[in-house]
Design an enzyme around this catalytic site. Structure first.
Site: not given
Ligand code: NAD
Length: 520
Positions: A191, A398
């Site tokens: 997803k 962040e």
């Molecule tokens: P996000 O948490 O908004 O979304 C990530 C994914 O989760 C998306 O595919 C989204 O559709 C899905 N999602 C959202 N709500 C959900 C739910 N209730 N149940 C299941 N899936 C759900 O994050 P983002 O804005 O896409 O990405 C940015 C974040 O990712 C930042 O906080 C960044 O630090 C983090 N990040 C971490 C790493 C790491 O390796 N630690 C790497 C890249 C990004």
């Protein structure tokens, strides 16, 4: 003919851009069961350029059923590691051969500078190559008790892995999960992030061409609270590998709890770069500029807090601000661009709100808003705040954009307290030429990964992951293999079976001896 400046200053739309994206389930491209779609924007114009299928529970159910069938009845989990490895190498070859097109599409969809998107495409190929090699070299433990017992580990794929990914480096982060999950014989439902579904839609063709059997890879697009949520709550998905925000990680953790699922969580960060007075200052400035402004600052391991020893503080801030002002903001497709456009207007508004907050929390020394000449699109000038106190929101939260906070310190103890004084613990970057301090500080800092006198350059064999609010578990190298497999312990008796005998008359001494060998 246009000169290069004119070309670079024009929005670039890749040729043959699709106008709709479907799910990919059981080897077929399909629409959502209810026909629903969502809009996808490009970050330079913020215009909708395609409609993607908006998956819901029914679509996830269908994808999981296909993946489950491919796992229980299909050839993939039963193939020799060498056979699976060949398919993975072919995937890597195809990704490499299309790196320019992949980068072009990724850059258009996400706003990442084209040169950096190209690097990410190549890294995606490398992820497949790495796990293709690792599974054929994989060894497992065997223990013997001479003459009595042999014990060995029977490593098995687990089943259908649910992979949920963010938008910041979409294709590369998808490869990071897809490669180990399928290398080890699992089947998957991916997803991808709803802001950036374009590059994910290319996996299906790549996998088909490489000979991955039908049903092993399934893709459901959609919003997190619909498609992502249904995947997390599906009883036939025993594993969830998630990368995204810490808040989303908490929700997923709670939703997966009733099913006791295996979870790998790569979450947010607010990583410190600590610069001591004895460091190579020029190298530290270069690395910390790159560390927070590369990938538009939309980087989980961004060194977004820079802690600088007081004796070099003023000089450091001056050099840093001057260099930050020279960072080239530009259109994502322009090879000269160092910072492109943020992914989406919602995210742009969030980053800009922190820029405004920062103006009352620190001293603005570079950037601070929209760069000149960019009236449209999600462009943010590389922004530097100095003298930021540790209780400031721009120090604690962040931002995930090209914004950095610089803070002075007087002692090593104070530097450590500042470094550790946030909820996150993903990465840390330590700059010093004092060997003893380098190691002691690195070991004391609360971070899953530490780079010493270095930018973020990672050997794929090393663990990747965070502590505190930055994650749960580690992937990378054989730790990914561990996450995506069960390690079943098989025990074989070599000598005569030594059974405790219940129901026969024994002396108390014999009964005590039997009890000593029983366990669990
Ligand atoms: P996000 O948490 O908004 O979304 C990530 C994914 O989760 C998306 O595919 C989204 O559709 C899905 N999602 C959202 N709500 C959900 C739910 N209730 N149940 C299941 N899936 C759900 O994050 P983002 O804005 O896409 O990405 C940015 C974040 O990712 C930042 O906080 C960044 O630090 C983090 N990040 C971490 C790493 C790491 O390796 N630690 C790497 C890249 C990004």
């Amino acid at each position: 003919m246009m000169d290069t400046t004119t070309v670079a200053a024009t929005r670039h739309v890749p040729a043959d851009l699709p106008t709709r994206i479907q799910h990919y389930i059981d080897g077929e491209f399909v629409d959502s069961a209810d026909g629903d779609t969502f809009d996808v924007l490009d970050p330079v114009s913020n215009e909708t350029y395609l409609q993607a299928a908006a998956g819901k529970k029914a679509d996830v159910d269908r994808a999981v059923a296909a993946a489950r069938r491919a796992f229980t009845d299909g050839p993939w989990p039963r193939m020799l590691p060498r056979e699976r490895s060949r398919v993975l190498h072919r995937i890597a070859d195809i990704v490499e051969s299309r790196d320019a097109r992949l980068a072009e599409l990724e850059s258009f969809d996400s706003g990442l500078p084209i040169t950096q998107a190209l690097g990410q495409a190549r890294r995606a190929a490398e992820n497949f190559r790495f796990f293709a090699d690792l599974i054929v070299a994989q060894s497992d433990d065997t223990y013997k008790v001479p003459g009595r017992q042999i014990n060995y580990v029977n490593r098995k794929p687990i089943g259908v892995a649910g992979l949920i990914t963010p938008w910041n480096t979409p294709f590369m982060l998808e490869s990071w999960k897809l490669a180990p999950a399928i290398a080890t014989g699992n089947t998957v439902v991916l997803k991808p992030a709803e802001f950036t579904p374009l590059s994910a839609s290319l996996w299906a063709g790549i996998f088909e061409e490489a000979g991955l059997p039908q049903g092993v890879f399934n893709l459901v697009n959609g919003l997190g609270e619909d498609a992502g949520d249904a995947l997390v709550k599906h009883p036939d998905v025993p594993l969830i590998s998630f990368t995204g925000e810490s808040r989303t990680g908490q929700i997923i953790f709670a939703n997966a709890a009733p099913f006791l699922k295996g979870l790998s969580m790569e979450l947010g960060g607010k990583s410190p770069a600590i610069v001591f007075a004895d460091a190579d200052i020029e190298a530290a400035v270069d690395a910390t500029i790159f560390g927070v402004f590369s990938l538009n600052g939309e980087r989980c391991t961004a060194g977004s807090r820079i802690l600088v020893e007081r004796s070099i503080y003023d000089d450091f801030v001056e050099r840093y601000a001057a260099q930050a002002k020279r960072v080239v903001v530009g259109y994502p497709h322009d090879p000269e661009t160092e910072v492109g456009a943020l992914v989406h207007p919602e995210h742009y508004d969030k980053v800009m709100s922190y820029v405004e907050i920062g103006k009352s929390e620190g001293r603005l020394v570079a950037g601070g808003g929209r760069p000149e000449g960019f009236d449209e699109g999600n462009f943010v000038a590389p922004t530097v705040f100095a003298d930021v106190p540790s209780d400031a929101r721009i120090f604690q939260e962040e931002i995930f954009g090209p914004v950095v906070a610089i803070t002075p310190f007087d002692t090593e103890e104070e530097a450590l307290a500042l470094a550790n004084g946030v909820r996150y613990g993903l990465a840390a970057y330590v700059w010093t030429n004092d060997l003893r301090r380098a190691h002691n500080f690195s070991q004391a800092v609360e971070a899953g990964m530490v780079w010493l006198n270095s930018n973020n350059v990672r050997d794929l064999r090393t663990p990747f992951g965070g502590v505190k609010a930055s994650g749960l578990g580690h992937e990378g190298g054989y730790r990914s293999i561990d996450f995506y497999t069960d390690q079943q312990a098989v025990h074989i008796t070599l000598g005569a079976a030594h059974n405790p005998t219940f129901g026969k008359k024994e002396t108390p001494a014999e009964m005590a001896e039997d009890a000593e060998t029983a366990e669990g």
